[in-house]
Design an enzyme around this catalytic site. Sequence first.
Site, PDB file in Angstrom:
ATOM      1  N   HIS A  62       0.839  -1.203   0.000  1.00  0.00           N
ATOM      2  CA  HIS A  62       0.000   0.000   0.000  1.00  0.00           C
ATOM      3  C   HIS A  62       0.879   1.260   0.000  1.00  0.00           C
ATOM      4  CE1 HIS A  62      -4.010   1.821   1.521  1.00  0.00           C
ATOM      5  NE2 HIS A  62      -3.276   2.764   0.959  1.00  0.00           N
ATOM      6  N   HIS A 234      -5.619  -0.550   5.741  1.00  0.00           N
ATOM      7  CA  HIS A 234      -5.394   0.206   6.980  1.00  0.00           C
ATOM      8  C   HIS A 234      -6.501   0.070   8.053  1.00  0.00           C
ATOM      9  CE1 HIS A 234      -7.765   2.873   4.468  1.00  0.00           C
ATOM     10  NE2 HIS A 234      -6.722   3.369   3.826  1.00  0.00           N
ATOM     11  N   ASP A 307       1.065   2.517   3.882  1.00  0.00           N
ATOM     12  CA  ASP A 307       0.181   3.580   3.387  1.00  0.00           C
ATOM     13  C   ASP A 307       0.993   4.865   3.192  1.00  0.00           C
ATOM     14  OD1 ASP A 307      -1.964   5.016   2.483  1.00  0.00           O
ATOM     15  OD2 ASP A 307      -3.074   5.028   4.375  1.00  0.00           O
TER      16      ASP A 307
HETATM   17  O1  DOR Z   1      -4.460   9.403   4.986  1.00  0.00           O
HETATM   18  C1  DOR Z   1      -4.600   8.926   3.871  1.00  0.00           C
HETATM   19  N1  DOR Z   1      -3.941   9.430   2.806  1.00  0.00           N
HETATM   20  N2  DOR Z   1      -5.426   7.887   3.718  1.00  0.00           N
HETATM   21  C2  DOR Z   1      -5.720   7.405   2.507  1.00  0.00           C
HETATM   22  O2  DOR Z   1      -6.448   6.449   2.426  1.00  0.00           O
HETATM   23  C3  DOR Z   1      -5.177   8.054   1.269  1.00  0.00           C
HETATM   24  C4  DOR Z   1      -3.911   8.737   1.561  1.00  0.00           C
HETATM   25  C5  DOR Z   1      -3.431   9.645   0.468  1.00  0.00           C
HETATM   26  O3  DOR Z   1      -3.486   9.282  -0.705  1.00  0.00           O
HETATM   27  O4  DOR Z   1      -2.928  10.754   0.781  1.00  0.00           O
END
Ligand code: DOR
Length: 441
Positions: A62, A234, A307
């Site tokens: 991710h 997440h 993430d």
């Molecule tokens: O905090 C986040 N930022 N959660 C997400 O699901 C997407 C991500 C982003 O692309 O900045």
Amino acid sequence: MKLLVKGGRVVDPAGGVDDVRNVVIDRGRVEAVESGEVPETAFDRVIDASGLVVFPGLIDMHVHLREPGFEDKETIETGTRSAAAGGFTTVAAMPNTDPAIDNRAHVEFVRSKAERFGYCNVVVVGAITKGRQGAELAEIGDLVDAGAVAISDDGNTVMNSEIMRRAMEYLRMYDIPMIVHCEDETLAADGVMNEGYNSTRLGLKGISRLAEEIIVARDVMMAEKLGARIHVAHISTRDAVDMVRRAKARGVRVTCEVTPHHFSLTDDEMEKYDANYKMRPPLRTPDDIQALIEGLQDGTIDAIASDHAPHTEEEKDVELDYAPDGVIGLETTLTVSLTNLVCSGALSLSQLAQKLSANPARILGLSGRGSLSRGSVADLTLVDVDAERVIESRLFESKARNTPFEGSRGRGKVISVIASGRVVYDGGAIVDRTQREQYAC
Ligand code: DOR
């Protein structure tokens, strides 16, 4: 070219190995993992791994590489340099780019750029809906044909349940998962942190845990009834973990991942009013962290994923209401996981290798990766697991600096990384693309 990685502690759960071994690499593949003496003269290069742990190359399922469209935040080149420096040999690129990766040409663009400019293997996640707008299905068959390993509208939830149902029905034709971002957008609205005692105390708009749980419930139920395969991105709350646990026990085709920030930090951090702690889903409570760790231990949570969500300093250095969501993680995931999961005694090194390599490979169907068994792709991550480290974002290879772990102390330093037989990180430094062919094997 023949390469020998000599005398490291090989921790390869998929291959059933946790022992001091020599890894023999030939033409990009693992030729042997063996104990005892190996004649060094038979090799073009020998890397001494004594005192180090040798993991199958880490896989981050991710990652937001931001290209095309947001090259001020990150590029495929800087994002994969960051990945290599963090010990990752494969990353899965999320499709919330501009344009969104919702058709064959966009998948091909990312793959060819990664081929030309990347420092590690890049696999592509295509969008579920056109433009990630949640209204019309993307050309899912074309995405799969072009090599997408999963589909996701990550960053947004497909709020329209009829569209979601059709996407799941369609996906049954292919053996790839749908990665679901679980957040009811009407409940989460414009919240900036977890809803609870701290949001009341700090006067900040909260995001209820119900926003996550209601969509996990919907998507698990749909996957169960339609026979589709989903992967919950997440995961962050106790009840969401519990739902996945119970679904797995019923035989639902569901897997899930957790980020290092969600199993390490709580919403107490928000009293700093610092947007480097703002992300979706938001940081939760000590009780949620406990549940996430239990989920990792009993196998409910299959993977750890960063993430990695790079944003510029200008974007983040504003009031919480205006700052974008997300934090980076490629260069901190391993240290934070070793420190908070392995040093704490919650997971063994072998379990960690499962969450950071074997399981992501299995979920994304990356054949030949996630293990060091004979014939597999030569992806290796060499780590000094005892080394002390202070996290300093100024040293990152990423373009971005938005880490919630600035200044934290931890254990574990990446020493060398071999991706598809190429030494991409060597003795604590990136091997520039222009120099690395000499080490290719
Ligand atoms: O905090 C986040 N930022 N959660 C997400 O699901 C997407 C991500 C982003 O692309 O900045």
